[in-house]
Write a protein that holds these residues in place. Structure first.
Motif, PDB file in Angstrom:
ATOM      1  N   ARG A  85       1.058  -0.912  -0.255  1.00 50.56           N
ATOM      2  CA  ARG A  85      -0.144   0.176   0.304  1.00 50.56           C
ATOM      3  C   ARG A  85       0.807   1.367   0.113  1.00 50.56           C
ATOM      4  O   ARG A  85       0.596   1.642  -0.972  1.00 50.56           O
ATOM      5  CB  ARG A  85      -0.844  -0.237   1.306  1.00 50.56           C
ATOM      6  CG  ARG A  85      -2.086  -0.694   0.542  1.00 50.56           C
ATOM      7  CD  ARG A  85      -3.601  -0.870   2.355  1.00 50.56           C
ATOM      8  NE  ARG A  85      -3.647   0.032   1.673  1.00 50.56           N
ATOM      9  CZ  ARG A  85      -5.115   0.475   2.457  1.00 50.56           C
ATOM     10  NH1 ARG A  85      -5.233  -0.301   3.806  1.00 50.56           N
ATOM     11  NH2 ARG A  85      -6.095   1.895   2.743  1.00 50.56           N
ATOM     12  N   ILE A 147      -0.589   2.704   7.074  1.00 49.56           N
ATOM     13  CA  ILE A 147      -1.897   3.484   6.712  1.00 49.56           C
ATOM     14  C   ILE A 147      -2.321   4.846   7.147  1.00 49.56           C
ATOM     15  O   ILE A 147      -2.707   5.754   6.520  1.00 49.56           O
ATOM     16  CB  ILE A 147      -2.874   2.689   7.814  1.00 49.56           C
ATOM     17  CG1 ILE A 147      -3.658   0.962   7.040  1.00 49.56           C
ATOM     18  CG2 ILE A 147      -4.324   3.172   7.478  1.00 49.56           C
ATOM     19  CD1 ILE A 147      -4.554  -0.313   7.598  1.00 49.56           C
ATOM     20  N   ALA A 151      -2.571   8.089   4.688  1.00 51.21           N
ATOM     21  CA  ALA A 151      -3.083   9.109   5.176  1.00 51.21           C
ATOM     22  C   ALA A 151      -3.045  10.352   5.073  1.00 51.21           C
ATOM     23  O   ALA A 151      -4.047  11.480   4.163  1.00 51.21           O
ATOM     24  CB  ALA A 151      -4.189   8.560   6.376  1.00 51.21           C
ATOM     25  N   VAL A 267      -8.210   6.585  -0.982  1.00 52.21           N
ATOM     26  CA  VAL A 267      -8.545   5.795   0.090  1.00 52.21           C
ATOM     27  C   VAL A 267      -9.056   4.224   0.033  1.00 52.21           C
ATOM     28  O   VAL A 267      -8.237   3.801   1.031  1.00 52.21           O
ATOM     29  CB  VAL A 267      -8.542   7.172   1.523  1.00 52.21           C
ATOM     30  CG1 VAL A 267      -7.730   7.100   1.590  1.00 52.21           C
ATOM     31  CG2 VAL A 267      -9.912   7.311   1.044  1.00 52.21           C
ATOM     32  N   ASN A 268      -9.706   4.259  -1.178  1.00 52.22           N
ATOM     33  CA  ASN A 268     -10.217   3.204  -1.349  1.00 52.22           C
ATOM     34  C   ASN A 268      -9.758   2.014  -1.695  1.00 52.22           C
ATOM     35  O   ASN A 268     -10.558   1.166  -2.354  1.00 52.22           O
ATOM     36  CB  ASN A 268     -11.495   3.138  -2.240  1.00 52.22           C
ATOM     37  CG  ASN A 268     -12.917   4.265  -1.677  1.00 52.22           C
ATOM     38  OD1 ASN A 268     -13.180   4.163  -0.312  1.00 52.22           O
ATOM     39  ND2 ASN A 268     -13.426   5.433  -2.376  1.00 52.22           N
TER      40      ASN A 268
ATOM     41  N   MET B 170     -14.701   7.600   9.638  1.00 56.99           N
ATOM     42  CA  MET B 170     -13.097   7.086   8.619  1.00 56.99           C
ATOM     43  C   MET B 170     -12.992   9.404   8.994  1.00 56.99           C
ATOM     44  O   MET B 170     -13.998   9.994   8.693  1.00 56.99           O
ATOM     45  CB  MET B 170     -13.305   6.908   8.403  1.00 56.99           C
ATOM     46  CG  MET B 170     -12.063   6.495   7.049  1.00 56.99           C
ATOM     47  SD  MET B 170     -11.536   6.358   5.402  1.00 56.99           S
ATOM     48  CE  MET B 170     -11.845   5.041   5.149  1.00 56.99           C
ATOM     49  N   ILE B 172     -12.102  11.665   6.789  1.00 54.59           N
ATOM     50  CA  ILE B 172     -12.476  12.109   5.665  1.00 54.59           C
ATOM     51  C   ILE B 172     -13.660  13.669   5.473  1.00 54.59           C
ATOM     52  O   ILE B 172     -13.983  13.631   5.847  1.00 54.59           O
ATOM     53  CB  ILE B 172     -13.093  10.923   4.503  1.00 54.59           C
ATOM     54  CG1 ILE B 172     -13.687  10.617   4.939  1.00 54.59           C
ATOM     55  CG2 ILE B 172     -12.170  10.053   4.382  1.00 54.59           C
ATOM     56  CD1 ILE B 172     -14.811   9.588   3.809  1.00 54.59           C
ATOM     57  N   PRO B 202      -7.282   7.170  10.327  1.00 52.64           N
ATOM     58  CA  PRO B 202      -7.609   7.695   9.755  1.00 52.64           C
ATOM     59  C   PRO B 202      -7.975   7.412   8.398  1.00 52.64           C
ATOM     60  O   PRO B 202      -8.412   6.391   8.114  1.00 52.64           O
ATOM     61  CB  PRO B 202      -6.154   7.946   9.326  1.00 52.64           C
ATOM     62  CG  PRO B 202      -5.505   6.853   9.455  1.00 52.64           C
ATOM     63  CD  PRO B 202      -6.500   6.076  11.172  1.00 52.64           C
ATOM     64  N   ALA B 203      -7.549   8.474   6.890  1.00 50.75           N
ATOM     65  CA  ALA B 203      -8.656   8.444   5.588  1.00 50.75           C
ATOM     66  C   ALA B 203      -7.663   6.908   4.839  1.00 50.75           C
ATOM     67  O   ALA B 203      -6.705   6.464   5.894  1.00 50.75           O
ATOM     68  CB  ALA B 203      -8.041   9.296   4.577  1.00 50.75           C
ATOM     69  N   GLY B 204      -8.488   6.021   4.644  1.00 48.31           N
ATOM     70  CA  GLY B 204      -7.918   4.366   4.494  1.00 48.31           C
ATOM     71  C   GLY B 204      -8.178   3.738   5.829  1.00 48.31           C
ATOM     72  O   GLY B 204      -7.882   2.758   4.832  1.00 48.31           O
ATOM     73  N   ASP B 205      -8.752   3.905   6.655  1.00 46.95           N
ATOM     74  CA  ASP B 205      -8.325   3.061   7.322  1.00 46.95           C
ATOM     75  C   ASP B 205      -9.666   2.437   7.649  1.00 46.95           C
ATOM     76  O   ASP B 205     -11.049   3.143   7.977  1.00 46.95           O
ATOM     77  CB  ASP B 205      -7.669   3.523   8.706  1.00 46.95           C
ATOM     78  CG  ASP B 205      -7.955   2.020   9.910  1.00 46.95           C
ATOM     79  OD1 ASP B 205      -8.406   1.280   9.456  1.00 46.95           O
ATOM     80  OD2 ASP B 205      -8.060   2.860  10.983  1.00 46.95           O
TER      81      ASP B 205
END
Lengths: 354, 350
Positions: A85, A147, A151, A267-268, B170, B172, B202-205
């Protein structure tokens, strides 16, 4: 010949068993197993689905090889998720912000991605050889740190941009930095160009392990560290090399999707290929060809799961099947191994009597 | 080894026999025969129907359409491992199978829908929480900041300590808009209110949406420092807030929780906490999904950006708990001001 047969029997039994098991589950859901499997097969053999299967298995292959390199040395790299990632995110930033002349960007981007993957795995390697921290703990912790780091990088105030309403990611990668796709016959979806790299990687993996001194040392440490030390192998150095290699290959995991289909890291971005890789490495017994079949099987199941949803069969059946396959493969290998040991012991015993 | 093969083959044969015996009923018999079949394809985000919040809100809209129009529905669900190609394939399968409208639940479908929509110009698509620019796509977006403003006024009015909390999922922009609205609403009522904010990841978690344990600890921390009203916009993590509020004594001790998306007071999954849920910020995903289906049934499909704000009753607060009645006057007053444009709620805090 017999040996070859033995290695084949275990996965076949496992697959048959999982089909049987899934059949019972399907029956419990009131679906006809035979119909269901037929529909899955029918759907998975359309040109479009076959391209999808090849594409997914390319990703899975990289991931499984990354895990297998560790396994060969008794290292459990559970951090492929974090490594790929972070590597993919950095690669996407580079590819999105910098326009390289001609096609020179592609090797640069691939290299950077492998470098980041290796560096992230290198932290775990360093912790292991210097501080004695188990790589299982450190790599899984590093997943979370990755992660958080991603972010941060993706924040609009840092480097991220808004690619769609509510979607933050890296800038769309320009044409020149994308990996060209391969169109097979009249398939409506092209196949990732990275599939060629996967094939090359499989060959390199086989060659290095079986035909080089380095590969021999690697396997020696995996089988018996004490024996390896006795024969002059520097175990610590091998640990670092193996983790760096594993991480570098992990750095490739996200690239097929990034440079072949999405052209942006959001982020997806799918975050679980690492665990899939562990299952496939187990399934393929860390063998480059075995892993290839494992990846194809896994991708076939994943793709055909889509049609199950559509005909009203819970897609979880596929997840159950995948789980059962891995479990029964592990068990089947163990059973074949014990039978082999017993057979050997019997042979030795017979020899002693004579 | 041979024995294993024997056992396996017996099992396999047995399964085949059973398969042959099982009746081959057609599983898709939900059609109401009298109406010309509108077939609705619904693609959930991961979690799917039964997640207790977001997807369930969409499910409620579909269910209403089924009872009112007798439409046929096929629901499919995303897997956690999906990338854009998998999501696109899901939408494509639905559209190719004749489902119209095809509704994508969640912004994660944005890129996939942008790719698929032009391939099926005759099909109406819709996407929740995102904007996809194509003539046959209805983009369903919500003014969550407006609804959050209203629950913010309720929180600040109900708080005895002058300290309120916000639990986000999250981190975002989508969720920051909830926080922004909530803070503006609370400050409108009480400029000195203290607001504590915690995000679950955080974003992505992706675990941020389903970490009730974390939300519980965060809420406990807020309660310890004097907070008595907490608003959670955190998906499945919201459960933890309710648990912490209940553990602190709940409404009897002056602690209240505020729900999100669905009316959590009446939600079966929250039944054990209902007495502590003073209100919920309603994000009417159900209304938007229902309207899309209705528009197709009526032969005038929605398209373009559909902003479900306060004036359209796309967001709001729930009054199903009688305890909110004394506070409703304040919220309604601000609601009118927002609808009239006198107050403009920002989606950001700066």
């Amino acid at each position: 010949m017999l040996r070859r047969l033995d290695t084949l029997i275990a996965p076949v039994v496992a697959i048959v068993f999982s089909i049987v098991f899934a059949s019972f589950i399907l029956l419990a859901f009131g679906a006809n197993p035979l119909d269901t499997f037929l529909r899955m097969f029918e759907y998975a053999t359309t040109p479009r689905s076959m391209a999808l299967i090849l594409n997914s298995s390319t990703t899975y292959y990289f991931s499984a090889v990354a895990v297998a390199i560790g396994f060969k040395m008794n290292l459990f790299n559970i951090g492929v998720n974090g490594q790929y990632r972070l590597a993919t995110a950095v690669a996407a930033l580079v590819a999105g912000y910098i326009t390289f002349p001609g096609y020179i960007g592609i090797p640069i981007i691939i290299f950077i991605s492998m470098l980041v993957g290796a560096a992230w795995a290198g932290i775990a390697a360093w912790l292991k050889v210097v501080r004695g921290v188990s790589e299982v703990i450190s790599t899984i912790m590093l997943n979370f740190i990755a992660i958080g780091l991603i972010a941060y990088l993706m924040a609009p105030s840092v480097l991220g941009v808004q690619t769609a309403e509510n979607v933050i990611g890296t800038p769309i990668i320009p044409e020149g930095n994308r990996i060209p796709e391969i169109t097979l016959g009249n398939a409506p979806i092209p196949v990732y160009g990275m599939i060629l790299l996967a094939v090359a990687l499989g060959f390199a993996y086989w060659y290095i392990l079986n035909r080089t001194r380095f590969g021999f040392d690697l396997r020696a440490v995996g089988m018996s560290p004490t024996a390896a030390v006795a024969s002059g192998v520097n175990v610590k150095r091998m640990t670092v090399y193996a983790m760096l290699l594993s991480g570098a290959v992990a750095g490739l995991v996200g690239l097929p999707l990034l440079l072949g289909a999405q052209y942006t890291f959001t982020v997806n971005f799918p975050g679980n290929y690492g665990f899939t890789g562990i299952a496939i490495a187990l399934l393929g017994r860390n063998h480059p060809v075995g892993i290839a079949f494992g990846a194809l099987l896994w991708a076939f199941l994943d793709v055909s799961a889509q049609i199950l949803d559509l005909i009203g069969v819970p897609r979880e059946v596929i997840v159950i099947m995948q789980g059962v396959i891995v479990l029964s493969v592990v068990i089947a290998y163990e059973v074949t191994r014990r039978i082999k040991v017993r057979r050997q012991q019997a042979a030795v015993g017979m020899a002693g009597h004579q | 080894m041979r024995r294993i093969i024997k056992i396996a083959s017996v099992l396999f044969a047995g399964a085949l026999v059973l398969a042959a015996c099982s009746s081959s009923e057609d599983t898709s018999t939900d059609t109401a025969p009298e109406t010309p079949a509108v077939k609705v394809g619904l693609a959930y985000d991961s979690g799917g129907r039964g997640d207790g919040t977001f997807n369930d809100a969409a499910a409620a809209g579909v269910d209403r359409a089924v009872t009112e129009f007798g439409v046929e529905v096929n629901e499919v669900e995303a897997a956690d491992s999906d990338g854009d190609p998998e999501r696109a394939e899901r939408l494509r399968l639905l559209a190719a199978d004749g489902y119209n409208p095809v509704i994508a639940v969640g912004f994660a479908y944005s890129a996939a829908l942008a790719e698929v929509a032009p391939e099926f110009p005759e099909t109406t698509f819709a996407i929740v929480d995102s904007v996809v620019d194509a003539p046959n796509v209805a983009s369903l977006i919500f003014a969550a900041e407006q609804g959050s403003f209203l629950v913010g006024t309720i929180a600040a009015t109900a708080s005895k300590s002058g300290k309120i909390g916000f639990i986000g999922g999250m981190e975002i922009d989508l969720i920051r808009a909830f926080q922004a609205g909530y803070e503006q609403g609370a400050r409108a009522v009480n400029p000195d209110v203290e607001i504590q904010v915690q995000y679950m990841g955080p974003a992505g978690d992706n675990t941020a949406w389903n970490a009730p344990d974390k939300a519980k600890i965060a809420t406990e921390g807020m309660i310890d420092s004097g907070v008595d009203i907490v608003y959670a916009a955190a998906g499945g993590s919201g459960l933890g807030m309710h648990q912490a509020i209940a553990a602190a004594g709940g409404s009897a001790a002056g602690y209240w929780g505020i729900g999100v998306d669905s009316d959590e007071y009446v939600l079966p999954a929250r039944a054990e906490f209902k007495d502590n849920i003073i209100t919920s910020m309603l994000k009417r995903v159900d209304v938007s999904v229902y309207e899309v289906i209705k528009s197709v049934v009526d032969g005038a499909p929605l398209s373009g950006v559909q902003n479900f704000d306060l004036s359209r009753e796309g967001v709001g607060y729930s009054a199903s708990n009688p305890a909110v009645a004394p506070l409703a006057a304040v919220a309604d007053e601000y609601s009118a001001k927002i609808v009239s444009g006198e107050i403009v709620v920002s989606t950001t805090l700066d």
